[in-house]
Design a protein around this motif. Structure first.
Motif, PDB file in Angstrom:
ATOM      1  N   VAL A  59       0.846  -1.207   0.000  1.00  0.00           N
ATOM      2  CA  VAL A  59       0.000   0.000   0.000  1.00  0.00           C
ATOM      3  C   VAL A  59       0.878   1.252   0.000  1.00  0.00           C
ATOM      4  N   PHE A  60       1.979   1.184   0.756  1.00  0.00           N
ATOM      5  CA  PHE A  60       2.861   2.347   0.866  1.00  0.00           C
ATOM      6  C   PHE A  60       3.429   2.764  -0.499  1.00  0.00           C
ATOM      7  N   GLY A  61       3.670   1.780  -1.389  1.00  0.00           N
ATOM      8  CA  GLY A  61       4.191   2.086  -2.730  1.00  0.00           C
ATOM      9  C   GLY A  61       3.311   3.090  -3.451  1.00  0.00           C
ATOM     10  N   PHE A  62       1.995   2.948  -3.272  1.00  0.00           N
ATOM     11  CA  PHE A  62       1.049   3.867  -3.921  1.00  0.00           C
ATOM     12  C   PHE A  62       0.959   5.188  -3.144  1.00  0.00           C
ATOM     13  N   VAL A  63       0.911   5.086  -1.828  1.00  0.00           N
ATOM     14  CA  VAL A  63       0.793   6.293  -0.988  1.00  0.00           C
ATOM     15  C   VAL A  63       1.999   7.216  -1.214  1.00  0.00           C
ATOM     16  N   TYR A  64       3.176   6.611  -1.362  1.00  0.00           N
ATOM     17  CA  TYR A  64       4.391   7.391  -1.590  1.00  0.00           C
ATOM     18  C   TYR A  64       4.258   8.206  -2.884  1.00  0.00           C
ATOM     19  N   GLY A  65       3.777   7.566  -3.949  1.00  0.00           N
ATOM     20  CA  GLY A  65       3.585   8.265  -5.221  1.00  0.00           C
ATOM     21  C   GLY A  65       2.536   9.356  -5.116  1.00  0.00           C
ATOM     22  N   TRP A  66       1.448   9.060  -4.429  1.00  0.00           N
ATOM     23  CA  TRP A  66       0.353  10.035  -4.314  1.00  0.00           C
ATOM     24  C   TRP A  66       0.759  11.260  -3.495  1.00  0.00           C
ATOM     25  N   SER A  67       1.673  11.077  -2.549  1.00  0.00           N
ATOM     26  CA  SER A  67       2.057  12.206  -1.694  1.00  0.00           C
ATOM     27  C   SER A  67       2.769  13.297  -2.505  1.00  0.00           C
TER      28      SER A  67
ATOM     29  N   ASN B  89       3.733  18.066  -7.383  1.00  0.00           N
ATOM     30  CA  ASN B  89       4.062  17.987  -8.813  1.00  0.00           C
ATOM     31  C   ASN B  89       3.083  18.771  -9.662  1.00  0.00           C
ATOM     32  N   MET B  90       1.818  18.784  -9.230  1.00  0.00           N
ATOM     33  CA  MET B  90       0.820  19.552  -9.989  1.00  0.00           C
ATOM     34  C   MET B  90       1.146  21.043  -9.951  1.00  0.00           C
ATOM     35  N   ILE B  91       1.588  21.514  -8.784  1.00  0.00           N
ATOM     36  CA  ILE B  91       1.970  22.925  -8.660  1.00  0.00           C
ATOM     37  C   ILE B  91       3.220  23.203  -9.492  1.00  0.00           C
ATOM     38  N   GLN B  92       4.197  22.292  -9.367  1.00  0.00           N
ATOM     39  CA  GLN B  92       5.490  22.494 -10.020  1.00  0.00           C
ATOM     40  C   GLN B  92       5.392  22.474 -11.544  1.00  0.00           C
TER      41      GLN B  92
ATOM     42  N   VAL C 141      -3.728  12.902 -15.173  1.00  0.00           N
ATOM     43  CA  VAL C 141      -2.560  12.851 -16.054  1.00  0.00           C
ATOM     44  C   VAL C 141      -1.348  12.364 -15.264  1.00  0.00           C
ATOM     45  N   TYR C 142      -1.185  12.945 -14.061  1.00  0.00           N
ATOM     46  CA  TYR C 142      -0.065  12.556 -13.211  1.00  0.00           C
ATOM     47  C   TYR C 142      -0.220  11.106 -12.750  1.00  0.00           C
ATOM     48  N   LEU C 143      -1.426  10.767 -12.317  1.00  0.00           N
ATOM     49  CA  LEU C 143      -1.654   9.417 -11.792  1.00  0.00           C
ATOM     50  C   LEU C 143      -1.419   8.356 -12.861  1.00  0.00           C
ATOM     51  N   SER C 144      -1.893   8.617 -14.081  1.00  0.00           N
ATOM     52  CA  SER C 144      -1.722   7.630 -15.149  1.00  0.00           C
ATOM     53  C   SER C 144      -0.254   7.456 -15.518  1.00  0.00           C
ATOM     54  N   ALA C 145       0.511   8.548 -15.453  1.00  0.00           N
ATOM     55  CA  ALA C 145       1.935   8.460 -15.782  1.00  0.00           C
ATOM     56  C   ALA C 145       2.729   7.794 -14.672  1.00  0.00           C
ATOM     57  N   ASP C 146       2.261   7.956 -13.447  1.00  0.00           N
ATOM     58  CA  ASP C 146       3.027   7.482 -12.288  1.00  0.00           C
ATOM     59  C   ASP C 146       2.644   6.068 -11.852  1.00  0.00           C
ATOM     60  N   ILE C 147       1.521   5.564 -12.363  1.00  0.00           N
ATOM     61  CA  ILE C 147       0.977   4.316 -11.821  1.00  0.00           C
ATOM     62  C   ILE C 147       1.956   3.132 -11.945  1.00  0.00           C
ATOM     63  N   MET C 148       2.680   3.043 -13.059  1.00  0.00           N
ATOM     64  CA  MET C 148       3.591   1.908 -13.226  1.00  0.00           C
ATOM     65  C   MET C 148       4.745   1.969 -12.233  1.00  0.00           C
ATOM     66  N   TRP C 149       5.199   3.201 -11.921  1.00  0.00           N
ATOM     67  CA  TRP C 149       6.286   3.338 -10.952  1.00  0.00           C
ATOM     68  C   TRP C 149       5.777   3.004  -9.550  1.00  0.00           C
ATOM     69  N   GLU C 150       4.511   3.358  -9.313  1.00  0.00           N
ATOM     70  CA  GLU C 150       3.914   3.033  -8.014  1.00  0.00           C
ATOM     71  C   GLU C 150       3.768   1.519  -7.855  1.00  0.00           C
TER      72      GLU C 150
END
Lengths: 175, 141
Positions: A104-112, A117-120, A128-137
């Protein structure tokens, strides 16, 4: 906090940091989550937070930048491990329970990192961010699950034995 | 044995997710794309069209037609041949120079910010790929 405990935290930070650099070639495949759970299981909550702050500072110092958009979510996400361990996980040492927590932490870490990242990057659509990050999570989640499932108990036993022995290096005895 | 089965199930689901994700990200087999370079002042310094064939990637086209510099594991400049990252991170394209810590090259596909890196962006016929110099928000300059 005794000097001995402070030294243990310093060693824990060094071990965590060095393994992270060793696995830098493989994105999101590391032993960091495993080591966090191992060290947090023997440290108190306060010691765990000192360990995590030290690790995050060292990581950002070495990787450069001290970018608050990375440091803050890192600090927040890693701090969730001792928080969860001392609350919902009730200081369990059951490797399967902890493995699922690591998953679970693998996903929580990405979501945090999501709001930062949205601001940056200026992306206002979080999908858009979630779909790009999901494989790394998923990569981080699976790595955490497998490593905690198989390596948590042996590493924890070794660490506890070292702490109970009273010495950090084996003494040679002469008869 | 139960532990092994659960582990294999988790790894298996992850592997299937990877294949599905990769399949959904397929681009066109051949066509023409436009590559636009925008510098730190917001000025367009280059706009060129390039043909692509099967197995070409955006990175292949960039490295063939432009002078590029990649980042190593420590995000320090190096040649793209010496880059040991599994996926490329580009620091310099022709006149656009970035340092990763304070500035970076943002990629826009048809004016939309790309959520994928240079190695994962699929090529689509008629698409415009814009490489733009950006300042990292929150960085200590």
């Amino acid at each position: 906090m005794t000097t001995r405990r402070l030294m243990m935290i310093a060693v824990a930070i060094a071990v965590t940091f060095v393994q992270e650099q060793m696995f830098l070639l493989l994105p999101n495949i590391q032993l960091t989550v495993l080591l966090m759970f191992v060290f947090v299981s023997v440290f108190t909550y306060k010691e765990s937070l000192v360990y995590i702050i030290g690790y995050v500072l060292l990581d950002n110092l070495y990787m450069g930048g001290f970018n608050l958009f990375y440091m803050i979510p890192m600090l927040f996400a890693w701090s969730l491990i001792p928080f969860a361990y001392h609350t919902v996980l009730r200081r369990t040492t059951n490797e399967m329970t902890l493995a699922f927590a690591a998953f679970v932490f693998g996903f929580v870490y990405g979501w945090s990192f999501l709001p930062f990242n949205m601001i940056q990057t200026g992306i206002d659509n979080m999908w858009v961010y979630l779909s790009a990050d999901i494989m790394w999570e998923i990569t981080m989640a699976v790595t955490g699950f497998v490593t905690v499932n198989y390596l948590f108990q042996p590493l924890r036993k070794t660490l506890v034995r070292t702490l109970e022995s009273g010495v950090l290096t084996p003494a040679k005895s002469y008869k | 044995m139960k532990k092994l089965f659960i582990t294999l199930a988790v790894v298996g689901i992850a592997a299937i997710s990877f294949f599905i994700s990769d399949y959904l990200r397929q681009g066109d087999d051949h066509g023409t794309i436009t590559i636009v370079l925008v510098d730190q002042l917001g000025d367009t310094i280059s706009s060129q069209t390039h043909d692509f064939e099967v197995d070409d990637t955006l990175f292949d086209i960039l490295s063939e037609h432009y002078t590029i510099q990649c980042a190593d594991m420590q995000y320090q400049p190096t040649t793209c041949q010496d880059s040991v990252l599994m996926e490329h991170v580009i620091l310099t394209i022709d006149g656009i120079e970035t340092d990763w810590q304070n500035t970076y090259i943002a990629i826009y596909v048809n004016d939309e910010y790309s959520s994928y890196g240079i190695s994962d962006i699929p090529l689509e016929d008629g698409a415009v790929y814009r490489f733009q110099h950006e300042v990292v928000e929150g960085a200590f300059e």
